[in-house]
Design a protein around this motif. Structure first.
Motif, mmCIF file in Angstrom:
data_model
loop_
_atom_site.group_PDB
_atom_site.id
_atom_site.type_symbol
_atom_site.label_atom_id
_atom_site.label_comp_id
_atom_site.label_asym_id
_atom_site.label_seq_id
_atom_site.Cartn_x
_atom_site.Cartn_y
_atom_site.Cartn_z
ATOM 1 N N ASN A 63 22.753 -25.826 -25.822
ATOM 2 C CA ASN A 63 21.893 -24.820 -25.616
ATOM 3 C C ASN A 63 21.137 -24.356 -26.526
ATOM 4 O O ASN A 63 19.891 -24.212 -26.466
ATOM 5 C CB ASN A 63 22.632 -23.749 -24.927
ATOM 6 C CG ASN A 63 23.078 -24.469 -23.345
ATOM 7 O OD1 ASN A 63 22.767 -25.132 -22.749
ATOM 8 N ND2 ASN A 63 24.069 -23.595 -22.605
ATOM 9 N N ALA A 121 29.480 -19.067 -27.016
ATOM 10 C CA ALA A 121 28.751 -18.834 -25.806
ATOM 11 C C ALA A 121 27.957 -17.753 -25.699
ATOM 12 O O ALA A 121 26.780 -17.488 -25.259
ATOM 13 C CB ALA A 121 29.804 -18.960 -24.715
ATOM 14 N N ARG A 144 23.989 -17.446 -25.494
ATOM 15 C CA ARG A 144 23.248 -16.662 -24.379
ATOM 16 C C ARG A 144 22.222 -15.764 -25.191
ATOM 17 O O ARG A 144 21.108 -15.631 -24.543
ATOM 18 C CB ARG A 144 24.298 -16.014 -23.670
ATOM 19 C CG ARG A 144 24.722 -16.662 -22.267
ATOM 20 C CD ARG A 144 25.297 -15.808 -21.499
ATOM 21 N NE ARG A 144 26.600 -15.208 -22.084
ATOM 22 C CZ ARG A 144 27.770 -15.595 -22.023
ATOM 23 N NH1 ARG A 144 27.929 -16.844 -21.594
ATOM 24 N NH2 ARG A 144 28.750 -14.955 -22.648
ATOM 25 N N ASP A 174 33.981 -15.517 -20.090
ATOM 26 C CA ASP A 174 33.868 -16.617 -20.790
ATOM 27 C C ASP A 174 35.442 -17.161 -21.035
ATOM 28 O O ASP A 174 35.514 -18.092 -21.688
ATOM 29 C CB ASP A 174 33.610 -16.154 -22.113
ATOM 30 C CG ASP A 174 31.916 -16.112 -21.909
ATOM 31 O OD1 ASP A 174 31.411 -15.208 -22.993
ATOM 32 O OD2 ASP A 174 31.228 -16.751 -21.159
ATOM 33 N N TYR A 177 34.502 -24.876 -20.736
ATOM 34 C CA TYR A 177 33.565 -24.302 -20.903
ATOM 35 C C TYR A 177 32.993 -23.563 -19.575
ATOM 36 O O TYR A 177 32.848 -24.553 -18.597
ATOM 37 C CB TYR A 177 32.061 -24.879 -21.674
ATOM 38 C CG TYR A 177 31.007 -23.914 -21.547
ATOM 39 C CD1 TYR A 177 30.046 -24.128 -20.655
ATOM 40 C CD2 TYR A 177 30.960 -22.906 -22.412
ATOM 41 C CE1 TYR A 177 28.735 -23.171 -20.787
ATOM 42 C CE2 TYR A 177 29.766 -22.283 -22.767
ATOM 43 C CZ TYR A 177 28.765 -22.458 -21.761
ATOM 44 O OH TYR A 177 27.726 -21.481 -21.809
ATOM 45 N N GLU A 229 30.637 -21.626 -16.968
ATOM 46 C CA GLU A 229 29.382 -20.951 -16.753
ATOM 47 C C GLU A 229 28.786 -21.453 -15.339
ATOM 48 O O GLU A 229 28.853 -22.449 -14.786
ATOM 49 C CB GLU A 229 28.178 -21.556 -17.770
ATOM 50 C CG GLU A 229 27.061 -20.646 -17.662
ATOM 51 C CD GLU A 229 26.192 -20.977 -18.774
ATOM 52 O OE1 GLU A 229 25.604 -20.037 -19.639
ATOM 53 O OE2 GLU A 229 25.727 -22.029 -19.051
ATOM 54 N N ASP A 230 28.482 -20.363 -14.535
ATOM 55 C CA ASP A 230 27.560 -20.156 -13.401
ATOM 56 C C ASP A 230 28.401 -21.096 -12.177
ATOM 57 O O ASP A 230 28.213 -21.835 -11.609
ATOM 58 C CB ASP A 230 26.299 -20.962 -13.477
ATOM 59 C CG ASP A 230 25.403 -20.651 -14.196
ATOM 60 O OD1 ASP A 230 24.333 -21.009 -14.557
ATOM 61 O OD2 ASP A 230 25.305 -19.060 -14.218
#
Lengths: 411, 102
Positions: free
Chosen positions: A380, A401, A405, B15, B54, B56-57
């Motif tokens: 990302n 993370a 973000r 997380d 990981y 996410e979403d």
């Protein structure tokens, strides 16, 4: 009934392209032709579970046999295509049979680069590219045998780990100064040398192999500096040569791979290329690259299928790759040609760490050893393409993370 | 089937995937916007713990080959994963998380 979409090369890229084209074009005739006798399969298990005897060839197949019939994808295996006539849109196989195409996808992959040193053409020097190579190697490696591995890249290291797992003694001969020199920063190559040494492998970097000589029940590797190494078995993993001959002889643009745009199109509007053979324009890198990786085959197959169907192309992927050696998982993302800064996170001594490469403060690449959860944030941050808070990267108490973000949010 | 105590809500965050062993099976616990969810903790593709992955979403990515699963349904979302993760009913009472298992 129109002429079929023909896919030459029934490996991972070819197989996935066929399936994706079928999903997008329910009525199109699709012919998937491959030189190997196996149905489409993925190669990662060949140097790992298959070589260790922990899995079967069928488990490497992309799909069960019925899938191709159910999807009405005509599968012709054991068929090598020898000639491409772009004017007539016609392919000719080694057995003389011909087939016409409406559109063509070249997914012909690569073949192992062969040793060219004196004695390098000894038929007992093994390569690992296909299922049959892996099965033969599995049958040959026994406890106590001495296996010489030429090449300290991913194949060499995975075969080394598997050979150790099978109880063999292993020596790795690598010409360059570091292991995994094509893929990783030198400091990481050193870490991998120590990993393999800790597992009892003899690692010789900066070592040239000058000749191979036959010996009783084995081969002798002659190294620069007059050293010799007697091996029961020798495996060479020194890269692949893309199978571009069909394309080159047909006048398509070839440059260490079949050259394509970001959608996998060659200069001929009816012809596409995907997988290990394709040198595609990568929008994120701003240049053409030929990637030899599992995810690349998956992504390019979907991209070519979308282009064939006139559908929206999937977004470009950050190049990403994994390697499993012993009980360790290595992942790498990005394909930076240069970096001016490396940030290490985690504990190398505990084999759980991440290295992030930056150029001008922007994340351009990353590597994770047994810390795969860091790879998505790294990808990302590469996609964001903006300078990142380096102090946050360095701070073990701040999750990657969160840093990723924040980078994404700050636009 | 009974509700087994699985952990504390305070131990999870968006997380951080929790893990608990219940009846000899490793269970992963996920805190999403709409509640706590539970799946088998072992990837269906190769041996790896989703709790190391990981999140996410509402999608958990396996830490070793990036196979992706929908946390709420366990559905495998594409290669390299093709077999869904087993899911378990989860609920929160006060600060305690419970998972329903045989």
């Amino acid at each position: 009934m129109s002429d079929p979409i023909v896919i030459v090369g029934a490996g991972q890229a070819g197989g996935r392209t066929a399936a994706a084209v079928r999903a997008a074009l329910p009525e199109a005739p699709i012919l998937l032709v491959g030189a190997e006798r196996h149905p489409p399969y993925e190669r990662p298990p060949l140097s790992k579970d298959l070589l260790l005897g922990r899995s079967t060839p069928e488990q490497a197949h992309l799909q069960p046999a019925v899938f191709w019939e159910e999807q009405k994808i005509t599968l012709r295996l054991g068929t090598e295509i020898r000639w491409l006539d772009r004017q007539a849109r016609r392919l000719t196989a080694a057995d003389g049979s011909g087939m016409v195409y409406d559109r063509l996808v070249l997914a012909t992959g690569g073949r192992p680069r062969r040793l060219t040193i004196p004695g390098g053409d000894d038929p007992r020097v093994r390569y690992l590219r296909d299922i049959d190579d892996a099965l033969a190697l599995r049958a040959a490696i026994r406890p106590g045998l001495h296996v010489g591995i030429i090449g300290g890249g991913v194949i060499g290291l995975e075969v080394a780990a598997s050979a150790r797992g099978l109880g063999a003694d292993v020596t790795i001969i690598e010409l360059g100064p570091k292991l995994l020199g094509r893929m990783l920063p030198g400091s990481l190559g050193d870490w991998f040398a120590e990993l393999h040494r800790s597992k009892g492998v003899t690692v010789c970097t900066g070592t040239a192999l000058t000749a191979i000589e036959p010996a009783t029940d084995g081969l002798v590797l002659r190294l620069a500096g007059a050293e010799t190494l007697r091996c029961d078995l020798v495996v060479a993993g020194i890269g692949i040569v893309p199978n571009t001959e069909l394309a080159a002889e047909a006048g398509l643009d070839v440059d260490d791979g079949i050259v394509t745009d970001a959608a996998g199109r060659t200069g001929d509007p009816s012809i596409f290329a995907a997988g290990d053979v394709a040198r595609a324009f990568h929008p994120l890198l701003g240049r053409h690259v030929r990637l030899e990786a599992w995810r690349n085959a998956e992504t390019q197959a979907r991209t070519v299928a979308a282009a064939l169907a006139g559908a929206e192309l999937p977004p470009p992927d950050v190049p990403w790759f994994w390697s499993d050696q012993y009980d360790l998982n290595l992942q790498a993302a990005g394909l930076p040609r240069a970096w001016d800064d490396l940030v290490w996170r985690g504990d190398p001594a505990a084999a759980k760490f991440t290295v992030i490469a930056l150029e001008d403060g922007v994340v351009v690449g990353g590597v994770a050893v047994n810390q795969g959860r860091d790879m998505r944030p790294i990808q990302n941050m590469i996609l964001a393409g903006r300078p990142v808070d380096r102090a946050a990267l360095e701070n073990p108490r701040i999750q990657l993370a969160a840093t990723a973000r924040n980078l994404g949010a700050a636009s | 089937m009974t509700w087994h105590l699985a952990g504390k809500l305070a131990d999870l965050d968006p997380d951080t995937v929790g893990v608990v062993t219940i009846e000899g099976q490793q269970i992963a616990l996920y805190l999403l916007e709409d509640g706590v969810f539970a799946t088998s903790n072992i990837c269906t593709h190769a041996y790896a713990c989703m709790s190391d992955g990981y999140l996410e979403d509402g999608i958990i990515e396996c830490p070793i080959h990036a196979g992706r699963f929908d946390v709420r349904t366990g559905k495998a979302l594409g290669a390299p994963v093709t077999v869904d993760l087993e899911t378990f009913e989860a609920k929160v009472e006060d600060d305690a998380i419970f998972v329903k298992m045989p």
